[in-house]
Design a protein around this motif. Structure first.
Motif, PDB file in Angstrom:
ATOM      1  N   LEU A 133       0.843  -1.201   0.000  1.00  0.00           N
ATOM      2  CA  LEU A 133       0.000   0.000   0.000  1.00  0.00           C
ATOM      3  C   LEU A 133       0.880   1.253   0.000  1.00  0.00           C
ATOM      4  O   LEU A 133       0.595   2.230  -0.704  1.00  0.00           O
ATOM      5  CB  LEU A 133      -0.928  -0.002   1.214  1.00  0.00           C
ATOM      6  CG  LEU A 133      -2.106  -0.981   1.171  1.00  0.00           C
ATOM      7  CD1 LEU A 133      -2.816  -1.012   2.526  1.00  0.00           C
ATOM      8  CD2 LEU A 133      -3.088  -0.609   0.076  1.00  0.00           C
ATOM      9  N   PHE A 247      -8.272   2.567   4.732  1.00  0.00           N
ATOM     10  CA  PHE A 247      -7.025   2.126   5.352  1.00  0.00           C
ATOM     11  C   PHE A 247      -7.104   2.231   6.870  1.00  0.00           C
ATOM     12  O   PHE A 247      -6.765   1.283   7.596  1.00  0.00           O
ATOM     13  CB  PHE A 247      -5.862   2.974   4.826  1.00  0.00           C
ATOM     14  CG  PHE A 247      -4.529   2.630   5.432  1.00  0.00           C
ATOM     15  CD1 PHE A 247      -3.791   1.561   4.957  1.00  0.00           C
ATOM     16  CD2 PHE A 247      -4.006   3.377   6.484  1.00  0.00           C
ATOM     17  CE1 PHE A 247      -2.561   1.242   5.516  1.00  0.00           C
ATOM     18  CE2 PHE A 247      -2.783   3.063   7.043  1.00  0.00           C
ATOM     19  CZ  PHE A 247      -2.064   1.992   6.555  1.00  0.00           C
ATOM     20  N   ASN A 287     -10.696  -5.554   4.345  1.00  0.00           N
ATOM     21  CA  ASN A 287      -9.745  -4.732   3.605  1.00  0.00           C
ATOM     22  C   ASN A 287      -9.244  -5.458   2.366  1.00  0.00           C
ATOM     23  O   ASN A 287      -9.083  -4.850   1.299  1.00  0.00           O
ATOM     24  CB  ASN A 287      -8.566  -4.356   4.505  1.00  0.00           C
ATOM     25  CG  ASN A 287      -7.564  -3.469   3.793  1.00  0.00           C
ATOM     26  OD1 ASN A 287      -7.759  -2.279   3.640  1.00  0.00           O
ATOM     27  ND2 ASN A 287      -6.466  -4.059   3.357  1.00  0.00           N
TER      28      ASN A 287
END
Length: 314
Positions: A133, A247, A287
């Motif tokens: 990420l 996030f 996620n």
């Protein structure tokens, strides 16, 4: 009877006795501290959805030569990391269901070994997911601010070295974690790593949003269309909110759990927070379901290739 448990080593403080945990939990209010009972079937369903999504992303990137670039290689690695989360979750849930229904009977020592292997997979996937990420954020930053020099900065060789380094670091860190999980320094390293990635993404994405907003303002002044500027700014703000919000919401509770393990292992209210560990675990799995929607499926080229993969038109 011993049972499998996701991230068993982090469910509650190792340095707090069982009696202290139960007393603290009872003293903080029995209703709120009962935690959240999440059925194994939900873990299984989310794991399957995530696995299918990320498999499609990997297949599409491998199939389409136009997607063979550092940017999409990083997205592919993120998909593989999320697949690790899914696979470990599916394997664990599958064995738990078999054991709950009496189909599978396993000795306690074997269960402990299985727990360690699954925890290692989860820890490795957590570190690699967070790392990629951050890598994707840096890659996008270079694309925007150094567009003319991008191909000389982010060469294929550097991309391969970056990917290999992340996977190696993830494997080593997960092994160290399983070996020294009782050491608070290990938890502090995990927390520090998360905070670093959070700050990195905040700084990079806000800077990118500010530049995009500045360009939109300049264009609107030249064309005398303030409405287009407001619409573009709103769209950019929404995108930024989604990126950082997902996030923080998906990863924040888990790492806040780690902070409480270090700072207040026997506090009644902290103990109540520990009882919701399954919720924090399922947010991480969510996620891995959301990542493809944010980072992969927004690409028109990748969506077109996905349709070809789904329709088996190889």
């Amino acid at each position: 009877m011993s049972t499998l448990a996701p991230l068993r080593l982090l469910r509650e403080p190792w340095n707090a006795s069982e009696g202290n945990q139960s007393n603290a939990t009872g003293g903080a209010g029995s209703t709120w501290c009962q935690g959240l009972d999440i059925p194994n079937e939900l873990f299984l369903t989310l794991g399957l959805v995530s696995l299918v999504e990320n498999l499609l992303v990997v297949a599409a990137i491998l199939k389409n030569r136009n997607l063979h670039s550092p940017t999409y290689y990083f997205i592919c690695c993120l998909a593989v990391s999320d697949m690790l989360v899914s696979v470990s979750n599916l394997a664990e849930t599958f064995f738990m269901l078999l054991m709950e229904h009496g189909v599978l009977v396993v000795r306690a020592s074997i269960i402990r070994h299985m727990d360690n292997v699954i925890d290692m997979l989860i820890c490795s996937s957590v570190v690699s997911s967070l790392s990629f990420l951050g890598v994707i954020a840096v890659d996008r930053y270079i694309t925007i601010f150094y567009a003319l020099r991008y191909h000389s900065i982010m060469t294929l060789q550097r991309a391969v070295v970056t990917m290999a380094s992340v996977w190696l670091a993830s494997t080593v860190s997960s092994t160290v974690f399983i070996t020294y999980y009782r050491n608070n320094a290990i938890l502090l390293c995990l927390i520090g790593f998360f905070l670093f990635m959070l700050v990195l993404m905040l700084v990079l994405y806000i800077h990118m949003f500010a530049l995009a907003r500045h360009h939109l303002r300049s264009i609107s002044r030249q064309q005398k269309q303030p409405t287009a500027h407001r619409g573009g700014s709103l769209k950019g703000a929404v995108t930024l909110t989604i990126l950082l919000g997902v996030f923080f919401i998906c990863w924040g509770p888990f790492f806040f759990h780690l902070i409480l393990i270090i700072t207040c292992p026997t506090n009644p209210f902290c103990s109540c927070f520990f009882s919701y560990f399954n919720l924090f675990h399922i947010l991480i799995i969510c996620n891995s379901v959301i990542d493809p929607l944010i980072y992969a499926f927004r690409s028109r080229e990748l969506r077109r290739t996905l349709r070809e993969v789904v329709l088996c038109s190889w």
